[in-house]
Design a protein around this motif. Structure first.
Motif, PDB file in Angstrom:
ATOM      1  N   LEU A  77       0.714  -1.109  -0.099  1.00  0.00           N
ATOM      2  CA  LEU A  77       0.029  -0.014   0.049  1.00  0.00           C
ATOM      3  C   LEU A  77       0.988   1.225  -0.073  1.00  0.00           C
ATOM      4  O   LEU A  77       1.865   1.301   0.626  1.00  0.00           O
ATOM      5  CB  LEU A  77      -0.973  -0.132   1.332  1.00  0.00           C
ATOM      6  N   THR A  78       0.493   2.284  -0.579  1.00  0.00           N
ATOM      7  CA  THR A  78       1.196   3.525  -0.762  1.00  0.00           C
ATOM      8  C   THR A  78      -0.013   4.448  -0.375  1.00  0.00           C
ATOM      9  O   THR A  78      -1.046   4.758  -0.774  1.00  0.00           O
ATOM     10  CB  THR A  78       1.684   4.033  -2.025  1.00  0.00           C
ATOM     11  N   LEU A  79       0.361   5.280   0.951  1.00  0.00           N
ATOM     12  CA  LEU A  79      -0.382   6.530   1.170  1.00  0.00           C
ATOM     13  C   LEU A  79       0.325   7.591   1.083  1.00  0.00           C
ATOM     14  O   LEU A  79       1.383   7.912   1.287  1.00  0.00           O
ATOM     15  CB  LEU A  79      -0.196   6.340   2.925  1.00  0.00           C
ATOM     16  N   ASN A  80      -0.362   8.428   0.113  1.00  0.00           N
ATOM     17  CA  ASN A  80       0.247   9.712  -0.424  1.00  0.00           C
ATOM     18  C   ASN A  80       0.209  10.762   0.635  1.00  0.00           C
ATOM     19  O   ASN A  80      -0.665  11.202   1.435  1.00  0.00           O
ATOM     20  CB  ASN A  80      -0.557  10.184  -1.604  1.00  0.00           C
ATOM     21  N   CYS A  81       1.127  11.731   0.499  1.00  0.00           N
ATOM     22  CA  CYS A  81       1.145  12.988   1.074  1.00  0.00           C
ATOM     23  C   CYS A  81       1.987  13.978   0.329  1.00  0.00           C
ATOM     24  O   CYS A  81       3.150  13.903  -0.042  1.00  0.00           O
ATOM     25  CB  CYS A  81       2.258  12.670   2.534  1.00  0.00           C
ATOM     26  N   THR A  82       1.010  15.125  -0.053  1.00  0.00           N
ATOM     27  CA  THR A  82       1.937  16.177  -0.640  1.00  0.00           C
ATOM     28  C   THR A  82       1.904  17.417   0.441  1.00  0.00           C
ATOM     29  O   THR A  82       1.302  17.302   1.313  1.00  0.00           O
ATOM     30  CB  THR A  82       1.356  16.590  -1.892  1.00  0.00           C
ATOM     31  N   PHE A  83       3.106  18.230   0.161  1.00  0.00           N
ATOM     32  CA  PHE A  83       2.961  19.305   1.294  1.00  0.00           C
ATOM     33  C   PHE A  83       3.489  20.689   0.444  1.00  0.00           C
ATOM     34  O   PHE A  83       3.894  20.661  -0.584  1.00  0.00           O
ATOM     35  CB  PHE A  83       4.485  19.018   2.242  1.00  0.00           C
ATOM     36  N   GLU A  84       3.249  21.679   1.293  1.00  0.00           N
ATOM     37  CA  GLU A  84       3.512  22.999   0.911  1.00  0.00           C
ATOM     38  C   GLU A  84       4.221  23.578   2.244  1.00  0.00           C
ATOM     39  O   GLU A  84       3.959  23.561   3.296  1.00  0.00           O
ATOM     40  CB  GLU A  84       2.554  23.767   0.539  1.00  0.00           C
ATOM     41  N   THR A  85       5.612  24.161   1.857  1.00  0.00           N
ATOM     42  CA  THR A  85       6.700  24.534   2.883  1.00  0.00           C
ATOM     43  C   THR A  85       7.051  25.847   2.311  1.00  0.00           C
ATOM     44  O   THR A  85       7.662  25.964   1.260  1.00  0.00           O
ATOM     45  CB  THR A  85       7.217  23.793   3.479  1.00  0.00           C
ATOM     46  N   THR A  86       7.228  26.759   3.080  1.00  0.00           N
ATOM     47  CA  THR A  86       8.314  27.965   2.780  1.00  0.00           C
ATOM     48  C   THR A  86       9.712  27.694   3.583  1.00  0.00           C
ATOM     49  O   THR A  86      10.667  28.472   3.010  1.00  0.00           O
ATOM     50  CB  THR A  86       7.708  29.191   3.598  1.00  0.00           C
TER      51      THR A  86
END
Length: 142
Positions: free
Chosen positions: A34-43
């Motif tokens: 299984l792959t659990l996706n996580c995208t992010f935005e950071t400064t």
């Protein structure tokens, strides 16, 4: 006959400009991958953590990824649990699913603590010593 597993994803927002985005519930069969996706935005430079929270328990630290640095907690061995920090994502891969893998999984950017002055002070002291605290350590301070 396979047992179905439920993995729920929750986002942990850390700073006003920073956020992680995770899709909802994922269903898989015992023994599958299984792959659990996580995208992010950071400064800032991304420092990502994955946590697992079982029913009636606090989130347990699984692993962290920063640049080329990889660290897995002993309970979450590299062979079965892995994540690669890519451009704006850090998907968690779980191999050979067990029934005990059913849980809520959190993807989090480096935590920022607000609200509790005692916890915030300890967090800032640890930052001065260049020591990272996990959410579990912060949870235990309160």
């Amino acid at each position: 006959f396979n047992t179905l597993l439920s993995c729920t994803l929750r986002a942990v927002k850390c700073k006003g400009e920073d956020k992680v985005i995770q899709p909802g519930e994922v269903i898989a069969a015992e023994g599958d991958s299984l792959t659990l996706n996580c995208t992010f935005e950071t400064t800032s430079v991304p420092y990502l953590f994955w946590y697992k929270q079982e029913m009636n328990s606090y989130p347990k630290y699984m692993l962290k990824r920063f640049s080329t640095t990889k660290e897995n907690a002993p309970e979450f061995m590299e062979g079965r649990f892995g994540a690669e920090l890519k451009d704006k994502s850090v998907p968690l891969k779980i191999q050979k699913l067990h029934v005990s893998d059913s849980a809520v999984y959190y993807c989090a950017l480096q935590p920022t603590v607000t609200g509790n002055s005692k916890t915030l002070y300890k967090y800032l002291q640890s930052r001065r010593k260049n020591k990272m605290l996990s959410l579990e350590e912060l949870y235990n301070m309160t």
